[in-house]
Design a protein around this motif. Structure first.
Motif, PDB file in Angstrom:
ATOM      1  N   LEU A  19       0.839  -1.206   0.000  1.00 28.14           N
ATOM      2  CA  LEU A  19       0.000   0.000   0.000  1.00 28.14           C
ATOM      3  C   LEU A  19       0.871   1.251   0.000  1.00 28.14           C
ATOM      4  CD1 LEU A  19      -2.903   1.106   0.193  1.00 28.14           C
ATOM      5  CD2 LEU A  19      -2.675   1.048   2.660  1.00 28.14           C
ATOM      6  N   TYR A  20       1.924   1.224   0.831  1.00 31.04           N
ATOM      7  CA  TYR A  20       2.865   2.351   0.860  1.00 31.04           C
ATOM      8  C   TYR A  20       3.473   2.561  -0.530  1.00 31.04           C
ATOM      9  CZ  TYR A  20       7.492   4.419   1.146  1.00 31.04           C
ATOM     10  OH  TYR A  20       8.604   5.166   0.882  1.00 31.04           O
ATOM     11  N   GLY A  21       3.896   1.460  -1.159  1.00 26.13           N
ATOM     12  CA  GLY A  21       4.524   1.561  -2.485  1.00 26.13           C
ATOM     13  C   GLY A  21       3.567   2.096  -3.534  1.00 26.13           C
ATOM     14  N   ALA A  22       2.345   1.580  -3.528  1.00 26.15           N
ATOM     15  CA  ALA A  22       1.370   1.996  -4.550  1.00 26.15           C
ATOM     16  C   ALA A  22       1.014   3.477  -4.400  1.00 26.15           C
ATOM     17  CB  ALA A  22       0.116   1.136  -4.454  1.00 26.15           C
ATOM     18  N   LEU A  23       1.021   3.982  -3.156  1.00 25.56           N
ATOM     19  CA  LEU A  23       0.654   5.383  -2.942  1.00 25.56           C
ATOM     20  C   LEU A  23       1.836   6.337  -3.119  1.00 25.56           C
ATOM     21  CD1 LEU A  23      -1.648   5.099   0.204  1.00 25.56           C
ATOM     22  CD2 LEU A  23      -2.355   5.531  -2.142  1.00 25.56           C
TER      23      LEU A  23
ATOM     24  N   THR B  90       9.470   9.496  -5.668  1.00 22.91           N
ATOM     25  CA  THR B  90       8.356   9.306  -4.736  1.00 22.91           C
ATOM     26  C   THR B  90       7.613  10.627  -4.562  1.00 22.91           C
ATOM     27  OG1 THR B  90       9.825   9.774  -2.888  1.00 22.91           O
ATOM     28  CG2 THR B  90       9.458   7.462  -3.407  1.00 22.91           C
ATOM     29  N   HIS B  91       6.378  10.536  -4.129  1.00 26.26           N
ATOM     30  CA  HIS B  91       5.606  11.712  -3.755  1.00 26.26           C
ATOM     31  C   HIS B  91       4.705  11.339  -2.588  1.00 26.26           C
ATOM     32  CE1 HIS B  91       2.112  10.667  -6.724  1.00 26.26           C
ATOM     33  NE2 HIS B  91       2.541   9.634  -6.072  1.00 26.26           N
ATOM     34  N   GLN B  92       4.058  12.330  -1.994  1.00 25.70           N
ATOM     35  CA  GLN B  92       3.168  12.170  -0.814  1.00 25.70           C
ATOM     36  C   GLN B  92       3.668  11.074   0.139  1.00 25.70           C
ATOM     37  OE1 GLN B  92      -0.719  11.606  -2.562  1.00 25.70           O
ATOM     38  NE2 GLN B  92      -0.250   9.593  -3.348  1.00 25.70           N
ATOM     39  N   LYS B  93       4.943  11.226   0.527  1.00 26.91           N
ATOM     40  CA  LYS B  93       5.586  10.181   1.338  1.00 26.91           C
ATOM     41  C   LYS B  93       4.926  10.003   2.702  1.00 26.91           C
ATOM     42  CE  LYS B  93      10.322   8.874   0.549  1.00 26.91           C
ATOM     43  NZ  LYS B  93      11.713   9.235   0.676  1.00 26.91           N
ATOM     44  N   ASN B  94       4.686  11.141   3.391  1.00 23.58           N
ATOM     45  CA  ASN B  94       4.139  11.053   4.751  1.00 23.58           C
ATOM     46  C   ASN B  94       2.753  10.407   4.753  1.00 23.58           C
ATOM     47  OD1 ASN B  94       6.382  12.161   5.876  1.00 23.58           O
ATOM     48  ND2 ASN B  94       5.597  14.261   5.797  1.00 23.58           N
ATOM     49  N   LEU B  95       1.930  10.824   3.774  1.00 23.24           N
ATOM     50  CA  LEU B  95       0.577  10.246   3.675  1.00 23.24           C
ATOM     51  C   LEU B  95       0.673   8.739   3.427  1.00 23.24           C
ATOM     52  CD1 LEU B  95      -2.551  10.795   3.331  1.00 23.24           C
ATOM     53  CD2 LEU B  95      -2.070  10.835   0.880  1.00 23.24           C
ATOM     54  N   SER B  96       1.577   8.331   2.531  1.00 20.56           N
ATOM     55  CA  SER B  96       1.721   6.910   2.198  1.00 20.56           C
ATOM     56  C   SER B  96       2.183   6.099   3.411  1.00 20.56           C
ATOM     57  CB  SER B  96       2.727   6.726   1.070  1.00 20.56           C
ATOM     58  OG  SER B  96       2.507   7.633   0.056  1.00 20.56           O
ATOM     59  N   ILE B  97       3.185   6.642   4.130  1.00 17.30           N
ATOM     60  CA  ILE B  97       3.688   5.924   5.313  1.00 17.30           C
ATOM     61  C   ILE B  97       2.581   5.810   6.354  1.00 17.30           C
ATOM     62  CG2 ILE B  97       5.323   6.078   7.251  1.00 17.30           C
ATOM     63  CD1 ILE B  97       7.283   7.404   5.261  1.00 17.30           C
ATOM     64  N   THR B  98       1.836   6.914   6.560  1.00 14.40           N
ATOM     65  CA  THR B  98       0.760   6.894   7.566  1.00 14.40           C
ATOM     66  C   THR B  98      -0.316   5.878   7.194  1.00 14.40           C
ATOM     67  OG1 THR B  98       1.147   9.263   7.781  1.00 14.40           O
ATOM     68  CG2 THR B  98      -0.812   8.403   8.853  1.00 14.40           C
ATOM     69  N   LEU B  99      -0.775   5.937   5.944  1.00 13.21           N
ATOM     70  CA  LEU B  99      -1.850   5.017   5.534  1.00 13.21           C
ATOM     71  C   LEU B  99      -1.380   3.557   5.565  1.00 13.21           C
ATOM     72  CD1 LEU B  99      -3.646   6.902   2.626  1.00 13.21           C
ATOM     73  CD2 LEU B  99      -4.489   6.469   4.922  1.00 13.21           C
ATOM     74  N   GLY B 100      -0.140   3.311   5.095  1.00 19.06           N
ATOM     75  CA  GLY B 100       0.413   1.954   5.125  1.00 19.06           C
ATOM     76  C   GLY B 100       0.505   1.421   6.542  1.00 19.06           C
TER      77      GLY B 100
END
Lengths: 102, 171
Positions: A19-23, B90-100
């Motif tokens: 999920l982290y990778g896809a986003l 990469t983009h929107q790193k913080n959002l991705s880490i939080t959601l993951g």
């Protein structure tokens, strides 16, 4: 019971990494890798459910076969879109793909 | 025997997580594809430990092919497939880490608090499993299997049609 927990936890961690990778990735192929990782985690869960909870129910194994099909289809269609995008725009960076909305 | 299985599952599980994590941590796209190939092959080994031999072999074969193709596409499409220039993609790193992280924690909580019922210790041998899966495919799940086959055919046509160059008929 501990075996089931180990496998399901592995699946959960792999799903969250996917999920982290896809986003977070901007490249189409890297986004597809994240989706593949999430589908792999889902298949791992299905095999664990079949093995430890319902080994007599083969529709769970059937579901894994469908999951593998979905992975192959996602790769085929994703690469086709990537090829067309690269042919027309010279890049598969998704941050530059806002023109697809128009 | 159970302890051996636990050790194998733990080692393979940690290895799969490590290689899954490496997919998004390396700047070389080819290494990313090879890490994903290793991760999904290890999932096949976990299937083996769980005595799903047919699915394990299928998983290893399919992923080896698919990830090799993915590595070739990486070489074709990427400006920097070797990752020599250290580009950040990469983009929107913080959002991705939080959601993951939130998704992972929620699923682990669900695993910990769910009532899984009785765990089955014994499972039928590989030959019987293949027979039963074959019967499942040819009986109750035949429609699903046929649909999957048709979907593959449709995806092949769609992929070929999408990837072909557009012809501008305007003169």
């Amino acid at each position: 019971m501990i075996e089931l927990y180990i496998v399901l936890t592995t699946g959960a961690v792999l799903f969250s990494i996917g999920l982290y990778g896809a986003l977070s990735q901007t490249n189409l192929v890297m986004i597809m890798m994240g989706v593949e990782l999430m589908l792999g985690a889902a298949m791992l869960n299905l095999v664990a459910f079949w093995r430890y909870l319902h080994p007599e129910t083969y529709s769970l194994q059937m579901f894994v076969l469908v999951g593998m099909t979905v992975m192959a289809l996602e790769a085929a269609v994703g690469f086709a879109i990537g090829t067309q995008r690269f042919r027309t725009k010279g890049s598969v960076e998704m941050e530059e793909a806002s023109d697809m909305k128009e | 025997m159970v302890t051996t299985k636990i050790i194998f599952l733990t080692v393979f599980g940690l290895a799969a997580i490590w290689f899954g994590w490496r997919v998004f941590r390396t700047s070389s796209m080819v290494r990313s594809a090879l890490s994903l190939l290793t991760c999904l092959t290890i999932l096949g080994l976990i299937f083996f430990v769980m005595q799903a031999e047919f699915l394990a072999v299928l998983q290893v074969m399919m992923m080896a092919t698919e990830m090799s193709i993915m590595a070739i596409f990486m070489m074709m499409f990427m400006m920097d497939p070797g990752g020599m220039s250290g580009m950040d993609m990469t983009h929107q790193k913080n959002l991705s880490i939080t959601l993951g992280t939130i998704a992972g924690i929620l699923v682990i909580f669900a695993i910990g608090f769910a009532d899984w019922g009785e765990i089955v210790v014994a499972v039928s041998d590989a030959e019987q499993q293949n027979r039963d899966l074959g019967m499942e495919v040819m009986k109750r799940s035949m429609m699903i299997f046929e649909t999957a086959g048709t979907s593959i055919l449709v995806a092949m046509i769609v992929a070929a049609a999408t990837a072909l160059p557009f012809k501008n008929k305007k003169k």
